[in-house]
Design an enzyme around this catalytic site. Structure first.
Site, PDB file in Angstrom:
ATOM      1  N   HIS A   1      22.501 -28.717  39.230  1.00 50.50           N
ATOM      2  CA  HIS A   1      23.335 -29.486  38.313  1.00 50.50           C
ATOM      3  C   HIS A   1      24.486 -30.173  39.039  1.00 50.50           C
ATOM      4  O   HIS A   1      25.499 -30.522  38.427  1.00 50.50           O
ATOM      5  CB  HIS A   1      23.862 -28.588  37.192  1.00 50.50           C
ATOM      6  CG  HIS A   1      22.788 -28.188  36.229  1.00 50.50           C
ATOM      7  ND1 HIS A   1      22.531 -28.879  35.058  1.00 50.50           N
ATOM      8  CD2 HIS A   1      21.875 -27.195  36.273  1.00 50.50           C
ATOM      9  CE1 HIS A   1      21.525 -28.318  34.423  1.00 50.50           C
ATOM     10  NE2 HIS A   1      21.111 -27.286  35.135  1.00 50.50           N
TER      11      HIS A   1
ATOM     12  N   HIS B   1      16.411 -13.030  37.744  1.00 46.19           N
ATOM     13  CA  HIS B   1      16.812 -14.289  38.360  1.00 46.19           C
ATOM     14  C   HIS B   1      17.686 -13.969  39.574  1.00 46.19           C
ATOM     15  O   HIS B   1      17.966 -12.817  39.864  1.00 46.19           O
ATOM     16  CB  HIS B   1      17.558 -15.171  37.345  1.00 46.19           C
ATOM     17  CG  HIS B   1      17.448 -16.641  37.617  1.00 46.19           C
ATOM     18  ND1 HIS B   1      18.138 -17.249  38.647  1.00 46.19           N
ATOM     19  CD2 HIS B   1      16.729 -17.615  37.015  1.00 46.19           C
ATOM     20  CE1 HIS B   1      17.857 -18.535  38.658  1.00 46.19           C
ATOM     21  NE2 HIS B   1      16.988 -18.795  37.674  1.00 46.19           N
TER      22      HIS B   1
ATOM     23  N   ASP C   1      11.105 -24.242  32.053  1.00 50.29           N
ATOM     24  CA  ASP C   1       9.645 -24.240  32.001  1.00 50.29           C
ATOM     25  C   ASP C   1       9.130 -22.932  31.416  1.00 50.29           C
ATOM     26  O   ASP C   1       9.526 -21.853  31.882  1.00 50.29           O
ATOM     27  CB  ASP C   1       9.068 -24.391  33.408  1.00 50.29           C
ATOM     28  CG  ASP C   1       9.203 -25.794  33.954  1.00 50.29           C
ATOM     29  OD1 ASP C   1       8.414 -26.661  33.547  1.00 50.29           O
ATOM     30  OD2 ASP C   1      10.102 -26.026  34.780  1.00 50.29           O
TER      31      ASP C   1
END
Length: 370
Positions: free
Chosen positions: A17, A104, A332
């Site tokens: 980002h 993650h 996704d």
């Protein structure tokens, strides 16, 4: 580290980002025709928002060559490639700033560096792979021009659906890309789509397997011991985000075979004048002793389900306090279809490095014999 290769060296940069992502490629042979048009098609295959089955982040991912070429030819100097981020939404990650996403890289990055990207996955995001794919397109062009090498990857399984075996010697990218999930099996494609849609409806995710074949790789590429060609391929593939496994040739299935069945007999009838031999089977996957043998290199890469899901999960925040996390943002439900060009790119980066090393050795040998 953020670089790959020795003779053909790639360094990627940028966060998911931030202002943009890209790479610097050093060691590109000079005088090779190269423009953005050689790179863009591979990025188009990787970009988000391709269908309702992928993240809906809208990015054109237009690549700009900033250095290393002139009048459409490589100069031999470092090539800088840049892709701007246009649809970044760091605000989507506000609720997750104090809660590490289960499975993650949020927690591990923070423990390693004492700081992490406040939005998205930062360097652990799949947007980091844009630089890999761009560099891989350059590598692939050289491999094709110099040796006629072809690299084709495809989705062989998603969730509980696995496609039937296919002739790796004949499969083409055109066949693969006809499928919404990049599976060259119409029946399996429909079942895979249904599995992804079901997980998506549940705000959950799925994993799968990408298979890959590299054709026309000359024999003799790869190094003994620690830099074996399959070791380099495994290293490259397991560096891709969300990967969890790698196998080549017969892989784990070969452990249940006897040597008499697993061995790949050489074929003297196909021997050429320069001593090239073929094999009647390819359980080795095109590599023996860590060195290519001239047969198709065939391997598979396992991808886990994406960690960021909208389904509520009981976990804890960074202070250890119990929390319920429902991830926001665009993600996704299954990364496997978009991983196909990434696998192809990393294979190309491994092969060009091995090819240039072998080319240098051959040249040195010739000079030493004069």
């Amino acid at each position: 580290m953020s670089h790959w290769g020795s003779a053909f060296r790639v360094t990627t940069f940028g966060e998911s980002h931030g202002g943009g992502v890209g790479c610097i490629v050093d060691g590109v042979p000079p005088r090779m025709p190269l423009t953005e048009a050689d790179i863009q098609p591979m990025l188009d295959r990787r970009r988000p928002g391709q269908s309702a089955l992928t993240t809906q982040r809208k990015e054109e991912d237009l690549v700009k060559i900033q250095s290393g070429t002139e009048r459409g030819f490589t100069l031999g100097s470092p090539i800088s490639l840049f892709v701007a981020n246009r649809d970044q939404r760091p605000g989507d990650y506000g609720s997750m700033s104090q809660i590490p996403r289960p499975s993650h890289a949020d927690y591990t990055y923070l423990r390693k560096y004492g700081i992490k990207s406040a939005s998205g996955g930062g360097r652990s995001s799949a947007r980091e792979t844009i630089g890999r794919v761009a560099a891989g397109a350059i590598a692939e062009k050289w491999l094709s021009l110099a040796y006629g090498i072809e690299i084709v990857a495809w989705v062989s399984s998603i969730g509980h659906t696995t496609m039937d075996d296919i002739d790796a010697a004949a499969i083409t990218r055109q066949e693969v890309d006809k499928s919404l999930v990049r599976c060259p099996d119409a029946s399996a494609t429909e079942k895979m789509k249904q599995e992804i849609e079901s997980a998506q409806a549940d705000q959950d995710s799925l994993g799968g397997v990408v298979s890959c074949v590299c054709r026309n790789v000359p024999p003799g590429w790869g190094e003994p011991s620690f830099d074996k060609l399959e070791a380099k391929l495994a290293h490259a593939m397991l560096s891709i985000p969300a990967t969890k496994g790698f196998e080549i040739g017969s892989g784990f299935a070969g452990t249940s075979m006897r040597g008499s069945k697993h061995n790949d007999p050489f074929s003297s009838t196909e021997a050429s004048q320069d001593g090239m031999l073929s094999t009647s089977t390819n359980h080795s996957g095109g590599i023996q002793g860590g060195i290519s043998n001239g047969q198709p290199i065939v391997f598979r890469v396992a991808f886990k389900p994406p960690a960021t899901i909208g389904l509520a999960q009981e976990t804890v925040d960074y202070k250890g306090k119990s929390q319920v996390l429902k991830a926001e943002g665009r993600h996704d439900p299954c990364v496997v279809p978009r991983a196909v060009p990434i696998v192809e790119a990393m294979a190309a980066l491994v092969l060009i490095d091995a090819g240039l090393v072998q080319l240098g050795r051959s040249g040195a040998t010739q000079k030493a014999s004069l």
